[in-house]
Motif scaffolding. Structure first.
Motif, PDB file in Angstrom:
ATOM      1  N   ASP A 102      -9.612  -5.569  -1.382  1.00 48.60           N
ATOM      2  CA  ASP A 102      -9.913  -4.173  -1.082  1.00 48.60           C
ATOM      3  C   ASP A 102     -10.794  -4.034   0.160  1.00 48.60           C
ATOM      4  OD1 ASP A 102     -10.010  -1.359  -1.503  1.00 48.60           O
ATOM      5  OD2 ASP A 102     -11.946  -1.575  -2.496  1.00 48.60           O
ATOM      6  N   ARG A 103     -11.953  -4.700   0.165  1.00 48.62           N
ATOM      7  CA  ARG A 103     -12.866  -4.583   1.305  1.00 48.62           C
ATOM      8  C   ARG A 103     -13.831  -5.755   1.312  1.00 48.62           C
ATOM      9  NH1 ARG A 103     -17.811  -2.342  -0.581  1.00 48.62           N
ATOM     10  NH2 ARG A 103     -17.631  -1.657  -2.763  1.00 48.62           N
ATOM     11  N   HIS A 130     -14.471  -7.608  -2.251  1.00 54.04           N
ATOM     12  CA  HIS A 130     -14.218  -6.698  -3.364  1.00 54.04           C
ATOM     13  C   HIS A 130     -12.705  -6.570  -3.556  1.00 54.04           C
ATOM     14  CE1 HIS A 130     -18.424  -5.109  -3.551  1.00 54.04           C
ATOM     15  NE2 HIS A 130     -18.419  -5.548  -2.295  1.00 54.04           N
ATOM     16  N   ARG A 135      -9.290  -4.724  -5.849  1.00 53.64           N
ATOM     17  CA  ARG A 135      -8.707  -3.832  -6.828  1.00 53.64           C
ATOM     18  C   ARG A 135      -8.149  -4.676  -7.978  1.00 53.64           C
ATOM     19  NH1 ARG A 135      -4.176  -0.872  -3.794  1.00 53.64           N
ATOM     20  NH2 ARG A 135      -4.311  -2.686  -2.404  1.00 53.64           N
ATOM     21  N   ASP A 176       0.813  -1.203   0.000  1.00 54.14           N
ATOM     22  CA  ASP A 176       0.000   0.000   0.000  1.00 54.14           C
ATOM     23  C   ASP A 176       0.854   1.264   0.000  1.00 54.14           C
ATOM     24  OD1 ASP A 176      -2.442  -1.262  -0.090  1.00 54.14           O
ATOM     25  OD2 ASP A 176      -2.678  -1.350   2.081  1.00 54.14           O
TER      26      ASP A 176
END
Length: 506
Positions: A391-392, A403, A405, A341
């Protein structure tokens, strides 16, 4: 001895000293050597040493610059940025009646390559398991590829120069077997796509953790790093090993900053485009503690950027492969994912690559996947560069919807055989998904692809709170990909639930 003889000897010594100073020779930093590559489109710093006050003249590619050696004998000039050129030209340095000529200097893209044995593993070693690499070796008449191997020993203090002149090697079928496999396939792809010379500076060292490559100034960024530096200064190897998030330091080569001091510090003024990194095994092997590796990786990146005076220096790094040596490997893979990140960095996933042991031979895909990041992010190529990254999550009753990226092309199950491109397997079930509830026990789960998401549930977990994927030492058939043919990174949707204890099975 008579007084007269003593005076004569003293006069001779004095005259010898004066003569020696008068004919002292200018020299250039040892990284500047025949067949090297200089970075295009950036100011080029050229430096070295001479007698204090001496005038030094530097000539290269039609530019002439002069410098005066300072009181310590150091001199430096900065040449204007140059366009890429595969024409081998001389770099001349002159002072008085002494001239140094560095021959066959190209201008192109310069990348650092570092880490431990999976970066150091050379092309020749790959042929033991990959017959097709012999074909690549035979075709490796690539004069625009140049490799420089840095093998300096450890140092307590940053060094101003390499201990010996560097050796830049032109890529040929004879020389390529000795090059880093990952770096060669990275460089070859860049050269093919960009059509410019590529220079690789390989400072990797097998069997070492990340700590010796982190510059000293970057150890202030996290409490574990701060304590490691204190213990390293005391050369208390046993205490570093006992430290939570520490490392099994076997000798001085493992201590904080020691390899940066010797292998990187002397060449930080040399302009470069970026760096690739492949390491982690010696921070997560048997009886080695992978905790806080995320912060160590970020310290390495920020430390190198500060040292190279480039706040946006791209650093792309390979995640540990699907084979493993100990319980810490899946935990460290998660730490590597979290480290990605960091701005201007990128994670190359290798979980799907075949190969036994901790040194899988397939560095072809590793190098090409590293190159994808550089081509997309640094050279503006319209190319897919990452597999799905978590991602989440959304909890919907007994289901968790994930979800990602880099899933815009869609998700698929696929199988990768050897060096072939992954092939979609639409009837296959997703593997290696687990869920947990507040009790903290992980259970195998069913997972299915729905568009750009994955829906996960387990009949044994009524109130799931988190999902993890491919969290095993040696997970086989990790088959989640995006439709660009790049694999998903192992992940945990709630990383804080991964409580690592080196004394407990994971």
């Amino acid at each position: 001895m008579s007084k007269s003889l003593a005076r004569v000897l003293a006069l001779i010594v004095c005259l010898f000293s004066i003569t020696s100073q008068a004919v002292a020779e200018v020299r250039i930093a040892n990284i500047f050597a025949d067949h090297m590559v200089l970075q295009r489109d950036k100011p080029l710093r050229i430096w070295g040493w001479a007698d204090p006050g001496d005038q030094v003249q530097i000539e290269f590619a039609g530019q002439v610059a002069t410098a005066t050696a300072d009181q310590n004998g150091a001199w430096e000039v900065t040449l204007q940025p140059l366009a890429a050129s595969a024409e081998g030209r001389p770099l001349r340095v002159a002072s008085g009646d002494k001239t140094i000529v560095v021959n066959d200097v190209l201008v192109g893209e310069v990348w650092h390559a570092s880490g431990q044995s999976n970066m150091a593993m050379n092309v020749g070693a790959m042929t033991a398991e990959l017959e097709s690499v012999k074909v690549d070796i035979a075709a490796a008449d690539l004069p625009a590829l140049r490799f420089c191997r840095i093998n300096e020993g450890e140092s307590k203090a940053p060094q101003s120069d390499l201990s010996r002149p560097a050796s830049w090697t032109v890529c040929t079928p004879t020389t390529v077997p000795g090059f880093s496999g990952a770096a060669f396939y990275f460089a070859r792809r860049l050269n093919h796509e960009l059509g410019v010379p590529i220079g690789i500076i390989d400072s990797s060292r097998g069997g070492t953790p990340i700590e010796p490559f982190i510059p000293r100034a970057a150890f202030t960024s996290h409490p574990t790093l701060q304590r490691e530096l204190e213990l390293g200064d005391a050369e208390d190897l046993a205490a570093i090993w006992r430290l939570k998030g520490g490392v099994q330091a076997r000798d001085a080569n493992w201590l904080p900053g020691r390899l940066f001091n010797s292998r990187m510090a002397p060449i930080t003024r040399l302009a470069a485009r970026g760096a690739i990194w492949y390491q982690g095994e010696s921070n997560s092997g048997v009886q080695e503690d992978p905790r806080d590796y995320q912060f160590k990786m970020q310290a390495l990146i920020s430390g190198w950027r500060a040292a190279l005076e480039n706040e946006t220096l791209p650093v792309y790094f390979a995640q540990l492969p699907g084979s493993g040596a100990g319980a810490g490997w899946p935990y460290l893979r998660e730490q590597q994912r979290l480290a990605a990140d960091f701005p201007n960095s990128g994670l190359v996933v290798t979980i799907d690559l075949d190969g036994p042991g901790i040194h899988p031979a397939n560095k072809v895909d590793v190098g090409q996947r590293l190159a994808r990041w550089a081509l997309a992010k640094d050279y503006g190529k319209q190319i897919a560069f990452s597999g799905p990254l978590f991602d989440r999550q959304e909890i919907q009753g007994n289901d968790i919807v994930l979800h990602f990226r880099y899933a815009e092309s869609g998700l698929m199950t696929a199988d990768k055989e050897g060096l072939a491109q992954p092939q979609e397997t639409p009837e296959a079930k997703l593997s290696h998904f687990e869920v947990t509830d507040k009790a903290g026990q992980w259970r195998p789960a069913h997972a299915k692809i729905e568009g750009e998401t994955v829906v996960v549930h387990s009949p044994d977990v009524a109130a799931p709170i988190a999902v993890r994927y491919a969290y095993a030492v040696t997970p086989e058939n990790c088959n989640l990909y995006n439709r660009d043919g790049l694999p998903a990174a192992p992940f945990c949707s709630q990383p804080q639930l991964l409580v690592y204890d080196p004394n407990l099975p994971q």
